[in-house]
Design an enzyme around this catalytic site. Structure first.
Site, PDB file in Angstrom:
ATOM      1  N   GLU A   1      -3.896   1.625  -7.968  1.00 46.39           N
ATOM      2  CA  GLU A   1      -4.402   2.776  -6.848  1.00 46.39           C
ATOM      3  C   GLU A   1      -3.461   4.021  -7.129  1.00 46.39           C
ATOM      4  O   GLU A   1      -2.599   4.058  -6.517  1.00 46.39           O
ATOM      5  CB  GLU A   1      -4.103   2.203  -5.501  1.00 46.39           C
ATOM      6  CG  GLU A   1      -5.065   3.031  -4.515  1.00 46.39           C
ATOM      7  CD  GLU A   1      -5.103   2.348  -3.127  1.00 46.39           C
ATOM      8  OE1 GLU A   1      -6.416   2.424  -2.734  1.00 46.39           O
ATOM      9  OE2 GLU A   1      -4.166   1.736  -2.593  1.00 46.39           O
TER      10      GLU A   1
ATOM     11  N   HIS B   1       0.769  -1.236  -0.017  1.00 50.56           N
ATOM     12  CA  HIS B   1       0.129  -0.111  -0.032  1.00 50.56           C
ATOM     13  C   HIS B   1       1.048   1.397  -0.038  1.00 50.56           C
ATOM     14  O   HIS B   1       1.854   1.267   0.761  1.00 50.56           O
ATOM     15  CB  HIS B   1      -0.723  -0.142   1.246  1.00 50.56           C
ATOM     16  CG  HIS B   1      -1.927   1.131   1.162  1.00 50.56           C
ATOM     17  ND1 HIS B   1      -1.686   2.349   1.644  1.00 50.56           N
ATOM     18  CD2 HIS B   1      -3.079   1.018   0.757  1.00 50.56           C
ATOM     19  CE1 HIS B   1      -2.953   2.942   1.394  1.00 50.56           C
ATOM     20  NE2 HIS B   1      -3.639   2.171   0.742  1.00 50.56           N
TER      21      HIS B   1
HETATM   22  C1  PEP Z   1      -6.727   3.278   0.028  1.00 53.25           C
HETATM   23  O1  PEP Z   1      -5.940   3.944   0.938  1.00 53.25           O
HETATM   24  O2  PEP Z   1      -6.561   2.065   0.004  1.00 53.25           O
HETATM   25  C2  PEP Z   1      -7.806   4.095  -0.091  1.00 53.25           C
HETATM   26  C3  PEP Z   1      -8.638   3.294  -1.083  1.00 53.25           C
HETATM   27  O3  PEP Z   1      -8.492   4.899   0.328  1.00 53.25           O
HETATM   28  P1  PEP Z   1      -9.662   6.055  -0.197  1.00 53.25           P
HETATM   29  O4  PEP Z   1     -10.924   5.411  -0.337  1.00 53.25           O
HETATM   30  O5  PEP Z   1      -9.883   6.847   1.232  1.00 53.25           O
HETATM   31  O6  PEP Z   1      -8.988   6.685  -1.145  1.00 53.25           O
END
Ligand code: PEP
Length: 253
Positions: A166, A96
């Site tokens: 992400e 992450h």
């Molecule tokens: C994350 O940090 O994995 C995440 C998806 O956070 P958020 O949904 O708050 O952007």
């Protein structure tokens, strides 16, 4: 293929009382809801795993936010894959961006963790994505992370890995304009799929779930997560509200 809805509760839920409240709200939200074709996965802070395990909420699968690659021993403060398995975790989030940013985790360490998770029967949710400064060379960054973090992952194991695209700049954004478009997400998905096809062949690559994370909310789920054909979502902030989490799951049903 069933969709994955993964809640990353991060460093929240500060007391046993808050844990109880969260779990009871969750149970209430799920009561009477038909959620098919989805796996609902909650990743609480490790200290809450026994409580979440005992609560045995129907339909909820447990996951962890991190782990060490060694199985046991003198590693103060760490959590082993065997511990996670013994507290009924099926998934573990690895790599992450907050681990990379605050704990200096590098791809090499993430790779050791992915290998260890798979060896111990856990499904790694491998997070990849460019940060704000890397936006222009996003594809290059993602491909490099995949190359490094999936080193030595055999053909027999790859289908148990979940890849989460992400973009770091989209995490916990309060600005709706500060999110990737459905097209951007689709391009990232195709890039990741192409990488997997090159490394493992079409048949195996198609079995790997590719999900999206970054300010996922009920309002953007359909457009951003369904239409580009993502296999699910990783939800941070909104997973702290059971009502929102279940709403998102219902949309992906
Ligand atoms: C994350 O940090 O994995 C995440 C998806 O956070 P958020 O949904 O708050 O952007």
């Amino acid at each position: 293929m069933s969709k994955l809805i993964i809640g990353n509760l991060k460093m929240n839920i500060l007391s046993p009382a808050q844990q109880e409240q969260y779990l009871s709200l969750f149970k209430k939200e799920l009561t009477g809801k038909k959620i098919n074709n989805c796996e609902l996965i909650l990743c609480p802070p490790a200290i809450h795993l026994p409580g979440f395990q005992k609560a045995k909420i129907k339909k909820i699968i447990l996951g962890a936010q991190n782990m060490f690659w060694e199985e046991k021993g003198s590693y103060t403060g760490e959590i082993s894959p065997a511990m996670l398995k013994n507290f009924d975790c099926a998934y573990v989030i690895l790599g992450h961006s907050e681990r990379r940013r605050y704990f200096c985790e590098r791809d090499e360490e993430v790779n050791l963790k992915v290998i260890s998770a798979l060896k111990n029967g856990l499904k790694p949710v491998l997070c990849v994505g460019e940060n704000g400064e890397q936006k222009k060379e996003g594809s290059k960054v993602v491909l490099q992370q995949l190359e490094n973090c999936l080193a030595n992952i055999s053909r027999g194991k790859i289908e148990n890995v979940v890849i989460c695209y992400e973009p770091v700049w989209a995490i916990s954004s309060n600005n709706p304009d500060h999110l990737p478009s459905a097209n951007d997400i689709m391009s990232a998905k195709l890039l990741i799929r192409k990488f997997l096809v090159g490394k493992y062949g079409v048949k195996l690559a198609e079995k790997v779930k590719i999900i999206y994370g970054g300010s996922v909310s009920a309002s953007i789920t359909k457009e951003v997560c369904l239409e580009p054909g993502m296999d699910g979502v990783l939800i941070g902030r909104e997973s702290l509200a059971p009502h929102e989490f279940v709403k998102i799951a219902s949309l992906l049903n």
